[in-house]
Design a protein around this motif. Sequence first.
Motif, short mmCIF file in Angstrom:
data_model
loop_
_atom_site.label_atom_id
_atom_site.label_comp_id
_atom_site.label_asym_id
_atom_site.label_seq_id
_atom_site.Cartn_x
_atom_site.Cartn_y
_atom_site.Cartn_z
N SER A 47 22.46 8.96 69.98
CA SER A 47 21.99 7.58 69.85
C SER A 47 20.56 7.51 70.37
O SER A 47 20.31 7.76 71.55
CB SER A 47 22.90 6.64 70.64
N TRP A 48 19.64 7.19 69.47
CA TRP A 48 18.22 7.11 69.84
C TRP A 48 17.57 6.13 68.88
O TRP A 48 17.81 6.16 67.67
CB TRP A 48 17.57 8.47 69.78
N LYS A 49 16.74 5.24 69.39
CA LYS A 49 16.22 4.13 68.61
C LYS A 49 15.42 4.56 67.39
O LYS A 49 15.32 3.81 66.41
CB LYS A 49 15.36 3.23 69.50
N GLU A 50 14.87 5.77 67.41
CA GLU A 50 14.06 6.23 66.28
C GLU A 50 14.89 7.00 65.25
O GLU A 50 14.35 7.47 64.25
CB GLU A 50 12.92 7.11 66.80
N LEU A 51 16.19 7.11 65.49
CA LEU A 51 17.07 7.80 64.54
C LEU A 51 17.85 6.79 63.71
O LEU A 51 18.29 5.76 64.22
CB LEU A 51 18.07 8.69 65.28
N ASN A 52 18.02 7.12 62.44
CA ASN A 52 18.87 6.29 61.59
C ASN A 52 20.34 6.55 61.93
O ASN A 52 20.71 7.67 62.29
CB ASN A 52 18.62 6.60 60.11
N THR A 53 21.15 5.54 61.82
CA THR A 53 22.58 5.73 62.03
C THR A 53 23.20 6.33 60.78
O THR A 53 22.68 6.20 59.68
CB THR A 53 23.26 4.39 62.36
N GLY A 54 24.33 6.98 60.96
CA GLY A 54 25.00 7.58 59.81
C GLY A 54 25.47 8.99 60.11
O GLY A 54 25.44 9.45 61.27
N ILE A 55 25.88 9.68 59.07
CA ILE A 55 26.44 11.02 59.20
C ILE A 55 25.48 12.05 58.62
O ILE A 55 24.96 11.87 57.51
CB ILE A 55 27.81 11.12 58.49
N GLU A 56 25.22 13.11 59.38
CA GLU A 56 24.40 14.23 58.93
C GLU A 56 25.32 15.42 58.68
O GLU A 56 26.10 15.81 59.56
CB GLU A 56 23.36 14.60 59.98
N ASN A 57 25.23 16.02 57.50
CA ASN A 57 26.10 17.15 57.16
C ASN A 57 25.37 18.49 57.19
O ASN A 57 25.97 19.51 56.85
CB ASN A 57 26.71 16.94 55.78
N LYS A 58 24.10 18.47 57.59
CA LYS A 58 23.37 19.74 57.63
C LYS A 58 23.90 20.61 58.77
O LYS A 58 24.51 20.13 59.72
CB LYS A 58 21.87 19.48 57.83
N LEU A 59 23.67 21.90 58.67
CA LEU A 59 24.11 22.86 59.67
C LEU A 59 23.26 22.72 60.92
O LEU A 59 22.03 22.80 60.86
CB LEU A 59 23.99 24.27 59.10
N THR A 60 23.90 22.48 62.07
CA THR A 60 23.17 22.31 63.33
C THR A 60 23.87 23.08 64.45
O THR A 60 25.03 23.48 64.33
CB THR A 60 23.06 20.83 63.73
N SER A 61 23.15 23.25 65.54
CA SER A 61 23.67 24.01 66.68
C SER A 61 23.14 23.41 67.97
O SER A 61 22.19 22.62 67.97
CB SER A 61 23.23 25.48 66.56
N HIS A 62 23.76 23.80 69.09
CA HIS A 62 23.29 23.33 70.40
C HIS A 62 21.83 23.67 70.65
O HIS A 62 21.13 22.93 71.36
CB HIS A 62 24.14 23.98 71.51
#
Length: 599
Positions: free
Chosen positions: A487-502
Amino acid sequence: MLWLKNGKIKFDRQYREQTSQKISWGHWFAFFNIIWAVLIGSRYAFIIDWPHTFFGKLYFFISLLGHFSFVTFSLYLLVIFPLSFIIKNERTFRGISVIFATLATTLLLVDTEVFARFNLHLSSVVWNLLVNPENGELSRDWQIFFTPMPFLLLVQMVFSRWAWYKLRSLERQKWIRHVGFGLTALFIFSHLIYAWADAAIYRPITMQKSNFPLSYPMTARSFLEKHGFLDKEEHQAKINQEGNADAPAIQYPKNTLAYETTAEKPNVLIITVNGLRQDALQAEKMPALYEFASRATRFNNHYTTGLTGNGAVTGLFYGLTANYTDSLLNQKLSSVLVDKLRRDQYQFGLFSATNFNDSIFRQALFSQVRMKQGKKNNESAVKNWQQWFNRRLADTPWFSYISLDLTQPMKEKNYKDLAAEQQAYEQLLKQTDQLLNLVLSQLQVQNQLEDTAVIITSERGYVFRKTEKEQLEYFAPEAIKVPMIVSWKELNTGIENKLTSHIDVVPALMYNLFWVKNPNSDYTLGHNLFDHTQRPTEWVLLADRRQNVIVVPDGTQYHLDRKGNYQKFDRTYEKTSSTRPPLGLFLDVFTQSRSFIEK
């Protein structure tokens, strides 16, 4: 009959003399190749993490002479010595010996370059990688290292011929025996030294464990434990605290970091819930967290970096894969993120349900920051956070880390079947959800949510019907695929399906919150989590002390151990056959795995 007997005796005597000559020549030929091997092997001194103590440097030269003399003479005994009895013609015998020695010397030269690039020695997978026709440029690079073969062959031939014709005078040399005894003594001495260093955890020596190919230094832990000279539990506890002593030194960050000047200093809250599975994020199981996630950004294809707390924290706070954990512990390195927060005089609020039991917290990450002690449970950690939050300075930015745990409460109970274990887990989820709601509600009430970057994730997912040891060796999707909510004010809400890691969290915070000028490669292996573009590498990497685990977007896994051997698992974690390894993928992994190793 007498003629036949005399002829046989004459033939036997001639055969023994010829064989004796070949054996004597073989000794000198082996000695000549020992010199070659030591000279080429000296190149490892310019590749490895060079020890900073006199004893560590002395051990390198002792092991260099002892190891390559032993390996070279062993190859002589296994190959050339038997040929002395089999091949009657001395020219053929010497020719085969010269070819074999040239190939072995060339492979050693190639291995030095392999080790310089990948920090690995030659294996079947590495060899396939080098001759991979899919990467023509790389293949051409490696062909260059075979160009000295004609020169090496010529030198071997010249010495072979010279030694054969000077054999009588060479046989009168007595010093060669003393040299042989000396080299044997160095070989034995090097193993005894390493056995002591391994028991004493003396890093300037133990870090040289994998310096040379075909090197397997002797350890004597079992012997010392049996005779009361070593306390096994104390020794293991020290390794867990300080990391494996054979870990290489790293340069982190690679360059001094510079930042844009900005007046805004956002707050940062990171919450980890060890054991939180991705499928636990449902409205009926965790309503408060699910509702918060619906108003934030949820990364649905997110992976941890390790199955231990140390491995996961290495990814989350350092932006490095878990195979760097031992090096961080050895060198007591702090995170660039924590260093930036301290430099900007942030208030720190650190709380853990396990009292920061994982060694990386006290040994490296928060070694210069006060950590709150309390009862070992989730309720105590959240209560202590609430008290700190109410007492903090309102006009000073803050950073807080809350570490909750589901695995320990689950281990404390016995379950008669799978259904009972699942029911207990869901009850624990509801309790944890209520605690998370207390934290998030307090942020909301005090109007802090808007100016705070909130990250909620897990160290690893809980796996049913598995013991703690089994969980730490089980890389199934339910264990490694974890929730990631931001949660960050400059981020859009919603679902991201891209591959991510810590490892993608640190570059996101460093760039989007603190405006670092340096490229990601200076301080992390990750890709900006907040960047909507795909990561440069279409894979993520997990690791433990034995192996790297590569996960590609469709969930397929490749387990690659420290020796270059690999296994393939499909998205359901079933082992599958693989006749053609993804060599390009392995090349990327090898390159990344040594990106921060000190050269």
